[in-house]
Design a protein around this motif. Sequence first.
Motif, mmCIF file in Angstrom:
data_model
loop_
_atom_site.group_PDB
_atom_site.id
_atom_site.type_symbol
_atom_site.label_atom_id
_atom_site.label_comp_id
_atom_site.label_asym_id
_atom_site.label_seq_id
_atom_site.Cartn_x
_atom_site.Cartn_y
_atom_site.Cartn_z
ATOM 1 N N GLN A 1 0.825 -1.204 0.000
ATOM 2 C CA GLN A 1 0.000 0.000 0.000
ATOM 3 C C GLN A 1 0.864 1.260 0.000
ATOM 4 O O GLN A 1 0.566 2.238 -0.703
ATOM 5 C CB GLN A 1 -0.929 0.005 1.211
ATOM 6 N N LEU A 2 1.939 1.255 0.796
ATOM 7 C CA LEU A 2 2.797 2.432 0.883
ATOM 8 C C LEU A 2 3.563 2.660 -0.417
ATOM 9 O O LEU A 2 3.752 3.807 -0.848
ATOM 10 C CB LEU A 2 3.762 2.294 2.056
ATOM 11 N N ASN A 3 4.010 1.604 -1.063
ATOM 12 C CA ASN A 3 4.688 1.766 -2.352
ATOM 13 C C ASN A 3 3.743 2.346 -3.397
ATOM 14 O O ASN A 3 4.133 3.233 -4.163
ATOM 15 C CB ASN A 3 5.259 0.427 -2.825
ATOM 16 N N ALA A 4 2.506 1.874 -3.397
ATOM 17 C CA ALA A 4 1.524 2.417 -4.335
ATOM 18 C C ALA A 4 1.210 3.871 -4.007
ATOM 19 O O ALA A 4 1.034 4.704 -4.915
ATOM 20 C CB ALA A 4 0.249 1.569 -4.292
ATOM 21 N N TRP A 5 1.155 4.181 -2.722
ATOM 22 C CA TRP A 5 0.912 5.564 -2.273
ATOM 23 C C TRP A 5 2.044 6.484 -2.731
ATOM 24 O O TRP A 5 1.800 7.592 -3.230
ATOM 25 C CB TRP A 5 0.762 5.563 -0.753
ATOM 26 N N VAL A 6 3.288 6.029 -2.583
ATOM 27 C CA VAL A 6 4.437 6.810 -3.047
ATOM 28 C C VAL A 6 4.358 7.023 -4.554
ATOM 29 O O VAL A 6 4.588 8.138 -5.060
ATOM 30 C CB VAL A 6 5.760 6.114 -2.658
ATOM 31 N N ASP A 7 4.027 5.987 -5.292
ATOM 32 C CA ASP A 7 3.928 6.101 -6.745
ATOM 33 C C ASP A 7 2.888 7.143 -7.162
ATOM 34 O O ASP A 7 3.074 7.866 -8.146
ATOM 35 C CB ASP A 7 3.567 4.747 -7.366
ATOM 36 N N ARG A 8 1.803 7.227 -6.400
ATOM 37 C CA ARG A 8 0.731 8.167 -6.751
ATOM 38 C C ARG A 8 1.103 9.613 -6.443
ATOM 39 O O ARG A 8 0.693 10.528 -7.164
ATOM 40 C CB ARG A 8 -0.550 7.819 -5.978
ATOM 41 N N HIS A 9 1.857 9.841 -5.383
ATOM 42 C CA HIS A 9 1.966 11.191 -4.844
ATOM 43 C C HIS A 9 3.363 11.827 -4.914
ATOM 44 O O HIS A 9 3.475 13.047 -4.727
ATOM 45 C CB HIS A 9 1.522 11.195 -3.376
ATOM 46 N N TYR A 10 4.407 11.069 -5.169
ATOM 47 C CA TYR A 10 5.762 11.610 -5.060
ATOM 48 C C TYR A 10 6.339 11.974 -6.418
ATOM 49 O O TYR A 10 6.124 11.275 -7.414
ATOM 50 C CB TYR A 10 6.693 10.590 -4.387
ATOM 51 N N ARG A 11 7.095 13.038 -6.436
ATOM 52 C CA ARG A 11 7.867 13.405 -7.621
ATOM 53 C C ARG A 11 9.181 12.624 -7.630
ATOM 54 O O ARG A 11 9.687 12.222 -6.580
ATOM 55 C CB ARG A 11 8.164 14.906 -7.625
ATOM 56 N N ASP A 12 9.738 12.456 -8.826
ATOM 57 C CA ASP A 12 11.033 11.778 -8.925
ATOM 58 C C ASP A 12 12.173 12.755 -9.176
ATOM 59 O O ASP A 12 13.307 12.352 -9.441
ATOM 60 C CB ASP A 12 11.012 10.698 -10.009
ATOM 61 N N ARG A 13 11.886 14.046 -9.063
ATOM 62 C CA ARG A 13 12.927 15.062 -9.238
ATOM 63 C C ARG A 13 12.485 16.324 -8.511
ATOM 64 O O ARG A 13 11.362 16.783 -8.685
ATOM 65 C CB ARG A 13 13.131 15.367 -10.726
ATOM 66 N N LEU B 1 3.170 21.841 -5.114
ATOM 67 C CA LEU B 1 3.904 20.901 -4.261
ATOM 68 C C LEU B 1 3.268 20.833 -2.875
ATOM 69 O O LEU B 1 3.149 19.749 -2.292
ATOM 70 C CB LEU B 1 5.373 21.310 -4.158
ATOM 71 N N LEU B 2 2.866 21.979 -2.347
ATOM 72 C CA LEU B 2 2.176 22.003 -1.059
ATOM 73 C C LEU B 2 0.871 21.209 -1.140
ATOM 74 O O LEU B 2 0.559 20.411 -0.249
ATOM 75 C CB LEU B 2 1.890 23.450 -0.639
ATOM 76 N N LEU B 3 0.107 21.430 -2.196
ATOM 77 C CA LEU B 3 -1.148 20.707 -2.364
ATOM 78 C C LEU B 3 -0.902 19.206 -2.500
ATOM 79 O O LEU B 3 -1.604 18.390 -1.885
ATOM 80 C CB LEU B 3 -1.883 21.237 -3.602
ATOM 81 N N GLU B 4 0.098 18.838 -3.290
ATOM 82 C CA GLU B 4 0.437 17.420 -3.453
ATOM 83 C C GLU B 4 0.815 16.792 -2.114
ATOM 84 O O GLU B 4 0.395 15.673 -1.796
ATOM 85 C CB GLU B 4 1.610 17.275 -4.428
ATOM 86 N N SER B 5 1.613 17.518 -1.335
ATOM 87 C CA SER B 5 2.075 17.000 -0.055
ATOM 88 C C SER B 5 0.913 16.820 0.920
ATOM 89 O O SER B 5 0.786 15.780 1.584
ATOM 90 C CB SER B 5 3.130 17.940 0.541
ATOM 91 N N ARG B 6 0.052 17.822 1.002
ATOM 92 C CA ARG B 6 -1.089 17.721 1.919
ATOM 93 C C ARG B 6 -2.050 16.613 1.511
ATOM 94 O O ARG B 6 -2.566 15.878 2.359
ATOM 95 C CB ARG B 6 -1.811 19.059 1.993
ATOM 96 N N THR B 7 -2.289 16.485 0.219
ATOM 97 C CA THR B 7 -3.162 15.414 -0.274
ATOM 98 C C THR B 7 -2.577 14.052 0.086
ATOM 99 O O THR B 7 -3.287 13.153 0.563
ATOM 100 C CB THR B 7 -3.346 15.524 -1.800
ATOM 101 N N ALA B 8 -1.275 13.916 -0.107
ATOM 102 C CA ALA B 8 -0.607 12.653 0.200
ATOM 103 C C ALA B 8 -0.697 12.334 1.690
ATOM 104 O O ALA B 8 -1.030 11.202 2.085
ATOM 105 C CB ALA B 8 0.852 12.718 -0.234
ATOM 106 N N LEU B 9 -0.412 13.314 2.527
ATOM 107 C CA LEU B 9 -0.405 13.072 3.970
ATOM 108 C C LEU B 9 -1.811 12.794 4.498
ATOM 109 O O LEU B 9 -1.992 11.966 5.398
ATOM 110 C CB LEU B 9 0.215 14.263 4.699
ATOM 111 N N ASP B 10 -2.799 13.481 3.961
ATOM 112 C CA ASP B 10 -4.167 13.219 4.388
ATOM 113 C C ASP B 10 -4.555 11.774 4.061
ATOM 114 O O ASP B 10 -5.170 11.079 4.894
ATOM 115 C CB ASP B 10 -5.121 14.191 3.707
ATOM 116 N N GLN B 11 -4.175 11.318 2.884
ATOM 117 C CA GLN B 11 -4.468 9.932 2.521
ATOM 118 C C GLN B 11 -3.666 8.957 3.378
ATOM 119 O O GLN B 11 -4.147 7.871 3.717
ATOM 120 C CB GLN B 11 -4.196 9.709 1.040
ATOM 121 N N LEU B 12 -2.452 9.342 3.748
ATOM 122 C CA LEU B 12 -1.620 8.463 4.565
ATOM 123 C C LEU B 12 -2.212 8.266 5.962
ATOM 124 O O LEU B 12 -2.186 7.152 6.503
ATOM 125 C CB LEU B 12 -0.203 9.022 4.661
#
Length: 446
Positions: free
Chosen positions: A398-410, A421-432
Amino acid sequence: MTAFEMNFDGLVGPTHNYAGLSFGNIASQSNATAISNPKEAAKQGLQKMKALADMGYKQGILLPHERPAIGALKALGYQGSDADVLRQVGRENPALLSAISSASCMWTANAGTVSPSADTADGRVHFTAANLNAKFHRSIEHPTTTRMLQAIFHDNRHFAHHPALPAIASFGDEGAANHTRFCAQYDAPGVELFVYGKEAFNEARPAPLKFPARQTLEASQAIARLHGLGDAQCVFAQQRPETIDAGVFHNDVIAVGNGNVLFYHETAFVDPAQVLAELDAKLIGARLIPICVPTAEVSLHDAVRSYLFNSQLLSQTDGSMTLIVPAECHAIDSVAAYLTRLLADPANPIRTVQVFDLKQSMNNGGGPACLRLRVALTAAEYQAIHPGVIMTQDLYQQLNAWVDRHYRDRLVSADLADPLLLLESRTALDQLTRLTGLGNIYPFQL
């Protein structure tokens, strides 16, 4: 044995970047402005966690913090929408933007200090979040760290939580990176080693001249009192000032211990003979086994470059130990040769070495030991922790899939001012927090 040590590793956050924020941490400063890969960093950490869980060790996760930390900027007088604040700080003060965007909370050895129930006066596991006041980018961590620890270790019949010490230099506290517990068994009374860089109220004592001493004796003594530890359970040792000035910013860069074994460099302490004698005298039910690495075999420079001592020393079921080291230890000849000799010694309790690629973390100045907070637990205490943060095959996927959905590679420094980036981070953390069932722990959720 009715107790065991559990490691809680920090999950690398979506804003993982190289800003060279940690004065005194040579790797951090050397890689300032390099391009980071948050996705790779998170996956490298997850691979280590899953590997240790597969080896039979209890493994948990600690969540990333909300970054960029808009609340910290607004506390400094910046006004307007979150996007406006980010753009303004990005134009006017890029260094401040880097600081409030740091993903340094992934190094959970600095999250706090933990004393297990076998040592404390009230028979509970005690936690004190570290104030980390030596560096601004880390000093803003402890409120979220406290909420997270309270959410995971929520049963007050088993766990006690203390707020961070006063955030002033005299009580500078860097958490478990300067704390090691020794014991015959995890459920037996132990002796806790607190390592400090200077005495805040005694200027006559030696102190480093080049880099700051981040931990004070006074802070360590305060934590021992808060945790209900008696004199017979504590050893306070000073780190050599010259070693700090060589880039050893925490004790866990120059020494690691587990059970009754202390693996350390000969330059680690001001008075190593006294430290060893006191530890051995106070250790109940076992003799201390010191393993000293001499400078003639591994220079202090190579020890810092390789992070040989920023490793995890783990007990195996047959009584031997495994050393978890970063890949850099095999890349540096003197360290690789030493590890070969170490394993060839039949009297040595360290029988195996496991190597992990943690380059994204290493480039920012943190190795295997930086990434984990150690918590000794009884079976009953383990049952009382929040189960959603315990590493399993399902959570790993689940965490690997979560990283794939929300993280940048650069990620480069200019990206930190991007409101997306702030929006992406908050969305990711809320889902986490939903994925782990941990509840609302972040400022934007509160």
